[in-house]
Write an enzyme that holds these catalytic residues in place. Structure first.
Site, PDB file in Angstrom:
ATOM      1  CG  ASP A 132      -3.404   4.198   4.275  1.00 38.48           C
ATOM      2  OD1 ASP A 132      -4.302   3.690   4.701  1.00 38.48           O
ATOM      3  OD2 ASP A 132      -3.153   3.323   3.300  1.00 38.48           O
ATOM      4  CD1 TRP A 148      -2.178  -2.468   2.254  1.00 41.50           C
ATOM      5  CD2 TRP A 148      -3.103  -1.305  -0.093  1.00 41.50           C
ATOM      6  NE1 TRP A 148      -2.557  -3.199   2.068  1.00 41.50           N
ATOM      7  CE2 TRP A 148      -3.297  -3.193   0.717  1.00 41.50           C
ATOM      8  CE3 TRP A 148      -3.292  -0.705  -1.080  1.00 41.50           C
ATOM      9  CZ2 TRP A 148      -4.580  -3.299  -0.604  1.00 41.50           C
ATOM     10  CZ3 TRP A 148      -3.948  -1.198  -1.718  1.00 41.50           C
ATOM     11  CH2 TRP A 148      -4.939  -2.290  -1.785  1.00 41.50           C
ATOM     12  CE  LYS A 178      -8.393  -3.072   3.875  1.00 45.72           C
ATOM     13  NZ  LYS A 178      -7.742  -2.458   3.554  1.00 45.72           N
TER      14      LYS A 178
HETATM   15  C1  LIG Z   1      -6.969  -2.776   2.116  1.00 40.24           C
HETATM   16  C2  LIG Z   1      -5.870  -1.110   1.935  1.00 40.24           C
HETATM   17  C3  LIG Z   1      -6.395   0.225   1.702  1.00 40.24           C
HETATM   18  C4  LIG Z   1      -6.970   0.240   0.149  1.00 40.24           C
HETATM   19  O1  LIG Z   1      -8.199   0.901   0.412  1.00 40.24           O
HETATM   20  P1  LIG Z   1      -9.005   0.426  -0.584  1.00 40.24           P
HETATM   21  O2  LIG Z   1     -10.511   0.933   0.431  1.00 40.24           O
HETATM   22  O3  LIG Z   1      -9.469  -0.551  -1.071  1.00 40.24           O
HETATM   23  O4  LIG Z   1      -9.289   1.431  -2.146  1.00 40.24           O
HETATM   24  C5  LIG Z   1      -5.188   0.566   1.576  1.00 40.24           C
HETATM   25  N1  LIG Z   1      -4.115   0.977   2.517  1.00 40.24           N
HETATM   26  C6  LIG Z   1      -4.187  -0.265   3.453  1.00 40.24           C
HETATM   27  C7  LIG Z   1      -2.704  -0.403   4.663  1.00 40.24           C
HETATM   28  C8  LIG Z   1      -4.674  -1.053   3.697  1.00 40.24           C
HETATM   29  O5  LIG Z   1      -5.071  -2.188   4.077  1.00 40.24           O
END
Ligand SMILES: *Cc1c(COP(=O)(O)O)cnc(C)c1O
Length: 354
Positions: free
Chosen positions: A167, A100, A191
């Site tokens: 993030d 990511w 998540k």
């Molecule tokens: C799942 C995830 C993403 C991507 O998320 P989307 O909402 O599918 O774009 C980005 N960063 C991290 C750390 C993730 O776990």
């Protein structure tokens, strides 16, 4: 009984699922479904407002920070962040700690210079680098607090004089941090917060408006702030379900109570991985994620039988990501400790059968 270890979309509190499904049939005795409700109705504007207030309260944020609920997933933030914060002639600093992070780096390069100040890529992302410096003139410093695919996590947030951008898709609301010190936090909801389809952004408004170029209307955080996340139609149902999860979180004692429980869950599972002769983990001990526990079997030919065995007992979602292999058990807030205990018992009985 199903034990849901999915990495995302992932387990939500049972109470939240019940309330959300009741609202799909009839929202608060209004006679219509939440799916049929206008986003500018008093009913929904108060949902949005409550979600915002709960985030601020749970994260202990002050008036500098604004809370947004946007579309496009965390992946859209990979471009929206540099679009709003990076001047083309300047640079942004990024820590490369997984898939990511590297996707975020790729997008930032479209808007300015990117200084990758550290990377664990050569070690297949099994740890978090700990020796690096961030240039003072970087417009911001971006980290991925929890690396969902490789199972590593920043245990302490690096100190920096730069604007800190994180993030937090896979560990937001899982542990107490000094959220006020972040310039911007983003997280795909699916998540630890709610269903797929909405992304939470927390931004210190003082960092905005510093870039010289024009930002497309839908990409400019300031427009979303002034319109209260209703610049266009928000994902009404997803925001509503996030709000229910935030209420649940507050009732459960907030982030610090969650953190304690998450620590217990992670300790249980890592202790078993360390003790059990059949299992191991590549992840550096100091950097082990409390949200996504990645592990393998010493004898890889046993992985398929183990997966079949746990599946028979209702364990869902522990197959590892295709890039890291083995297993990944995600221990998000809504996963009860009893599910972790159950998985540990299965690991023990599988060991005895060998
Ligand atoms: C799942 C995830 C993403 C991507 O998320 P989307 O909402 O599918 O774009 C980005 N960063 C991290 C750390 C993730 O776990």
């Amino acid at each position: 009984m199903v034990h849901n270890f999915n990495a995302g979309p992932s387990i939500l509190p049972k109470e939240v699922i019940e309330q959300a499904s009741a609202a799909v049939i009839d929202y608060n005795n209004s006679g219509i479904s939440i799916l049929e409700m206008g986003h500018r109705t008093p009913e929904f504007t108060s949902v949005m407002e409550e979600a915002r207030v709960l985030v601020k309260e749970l994260m202990d944020l002050g008036s500098d920070h604004e809370v947004l609920f946007l579309h496009g997933g965390a992946s859209t933030q990979f471009m929206q962040v540099p679009m709003n914060l990076l001047n083309p002639k300047d640079s942004a600093a990024y820590a490369d700690t997984g898939v990511w992070s590297s996707k975020a780096i790729k997008e930032a390069k479209l808007f300015g210079k990117v200084d990758v100040v550290c990377s664990s890529k050569e070690r297949n992302y099994i740890d978090i680098p700990n020796d690096f410096a961030v240039p003072n003139d970087a417009n911001y410093f971006h980290i991925t607090t929890n690396n969902t695919i490789f199972g590593t996590q920043w245990q302490t947030i690096p100190k920096t004089s730069n604007i800190l951008v994180a993030d937090m898709s896979s560990d937001v609301f899982s542990r107490q941090l000094d959220f006020k010190t972040f310039g911007l936090i983003y997280a795909g909801a699916q998540k630890n917060l709610g269903p797929a389809g909405v992304t939470m952004v927390v931004v210190n408004k003082n960092i905005l408006g510093k870039v010289k170029h024009t930002i497309p209307t839908m990409m400019d955080y300031r427009n979303h702030i002034s319109e209260g996340s209703m610049l266009n139609t928000p994902p009404v149902f997803a925001v509503y379900t996030c709000m229910l999860t935030l209420r649940w979180l507050k009732v459960k004692g907030g982030i610090s109570a969650m953190e304690q429980l998450n620590n217990e869950k992670a300790t249980l599972l890592y202790n078993e991985i360390d003790r059990n002769e059949l299992f191991s983990t590549q992840v550096a001990k100091k950097d082990r994620s409390k949200m996504n526990v990645c592990f393998t079997m010493k004898d890889s030919s046993l992985e398929k039988p183990f997966l079949d065995f746990v599946k028979q007992h209702g364990v869902v979602g522990i197959k590892g990501h295709r890039l890291s292999g083995g297993f990944r058990a995600s221990l998000y807030n809504a996963l009860p400790i009893s599910s972790v205990k159950f998985l540990v018992e299965l690991m023990q009985s599988f060991e005895q059968k060998q």
